[in-house]
Design a protein around this motif. Sequence first.
Motif, PDB file in Angstrom:
ATOM      1  N   HIS A   1       0.762  -1.063   0.159  1.00 58.52           N
ATOM      2  CA  HIS A   1      -0.112  -0.198  -0.063  1.00 58.52           C
ATOM      3  C   HIS A   1       0.685   1.271  -0.188  1.00 58.52           C
ATOM      4  N   VAL A   2       2.075   1.213   0.518  1.00 56.84           N
ATOM      5  CA  VAL A   2       2.945   2.361   0.452  1.00 56.84           C
ATOM      6  C   VAL A   2       3.507   2.640  -0.954  1.00 56.84           C
ATOM      7  N   GLU A   3       3.875   1.388  -1.498  1.00 56.63           N
ATOM      8  CA  GLU A   3       4.263   1.481  -2.938  1.00 56.63           C
ATOM      9  C   GLU A   3       3.160   2.145  -3.771  1.00 56.63           C
ATOM     10  N   LYS A   4       1.961   1.671  -3.510  1.00 59.26           N
ATOM     11  CA  LYS A   4       0.843   1.740  -4.470  1.00 59.26           C
ATOM     12  C   LYS A   4       0.451   3.295  -3.974  1.00 59.26           C
ATOM     13  N   ILE A   5       0.498   3.889  -2.955  1.00 57.91           N
ATOM     14  CA  ILE A   5      -0.073   5.200  -2.729  1.00 57.91           C
ATOM     15  C   ILE A   5       1.135   6.394  -3.266  1.00 57.91           C
ATOM     16  N   ALA A   6       2.380   5.867  -3.419  1.00 60.36           N
ATOM     17  CA  ALA A   6       3.386   6.820  -3.965  1.00 60.36           C
ATOM     18  C   ALA A   6       2.969   6.746  -5.658  1.00 60.36           C
ATOM     19  N   GLU A   7       2.746   5.365  -6.221  1.00 59.50           N
ATOM     20  CA  GLU A   7       2.433   5.630  -7.432  1.00 59.50           C
ATOM     21  C   GLU A   7       1.102   6.455  -7.723  1.00 59.50           C
ATOM     22  N   LEU A   8       0.166   6.332  -6.955  1.00 58.31           N
ATOM     23  CA  LEU A   8      -0.957   7.123  -7.340  1.00 58.31           C
ATOM     24  C   LEU A   8      -0.780   8.602  -7.286  1.00 58.31           C
TER      25      LEU A   8
END
Length: 339
Positions: free
Chosen positions: A40-47
Amino acid sequence: MTKYLSGAAVCALSFAFVTEAAATEWNVSVWGKRRAFTEHVEKIAELVSEKTGGEFTMNVSYGGLSKNRENLDGISIGAFEMAQFCAGYHADKNRVVTVLELPFLGVENLEQERAVSKAVYAHPAAAEEMAQWNAKLLMTSPMPQYNLVGTGAPRKTLEDFKGMRVRATGGLGKAFEAVGAVPTSVTATEAYQAMESGVVDTVAFAQHAHLSFGTINQATWWTANLNPGTVNCPVVVNIDAYEALSDAEREALDSSVDEALDHYLANYAELLKKWDSVLAEKGVEKVEIDPAVIEEFKALAAAPARDAWIADMEAQGLPGQELYDLVVSTLADAKAGGS
């Protein structure tokens, strides 16, 4: 004309510098390696990057910015803008969220864990306590109920637990202590070495951590259904950094939380589907604990831990009973809603 073009070039160059200076870059401190626990940390950075056209970016560092036990301290002094930590690493600094680590709360899946964490994080007492560390609770890191891996003969009864040296933090550690085990709170990154060297006989982790930190490679057995509880690991942001965001950046961050958690849960579901094949591949015995033993464990650990936690919080001026009741009611609502 040459002079005019030179002036235009200077203006363009100046504009480029201004644009570059206006971009926002955050450093994010986590630990270990990229795994289900950090998706989720990686995904929020992407988003966030996508939503701002690359004007707001996050650099996720796995251990390069801070030790895992020091991430909240790093947030408090502004050493980085975002971090993940686990409540059991410093329970005195994040007392409110430790209600989510009480044993045998009855949480059955990751959606329910997400729901109860969200409710507690939204409580004024949680926000107030985190503000003391210049931290704002952003999102949780939902984890399944913990189970043990160990070496030697499987531990199947409460008698087997007596004297067992177990890596278990927070409320889980207290639960095992209640049945005669000897808990130690080494960090996740230290667990493999502790098991390898014999400092502990067993390690309590969620499935992803047994994989990521290699404890499954030391194990000869795994308890499939002990499910005594889990740990709570928030992702927080530095308040000053959050408030310094533009309205558009803040909206990009806030609106990405649920999307990031949805991705996290979907990713974790895939890992759980593969878990039995992982056990078979590594030759690890899947141990089913007798339900009567689990009920005995619950009777000895759950109520005493709950009552002690509530009394301790109330003595410190925190709404312990209110927070516990919030977890119970939120969990009931989640189950009623089909989560």
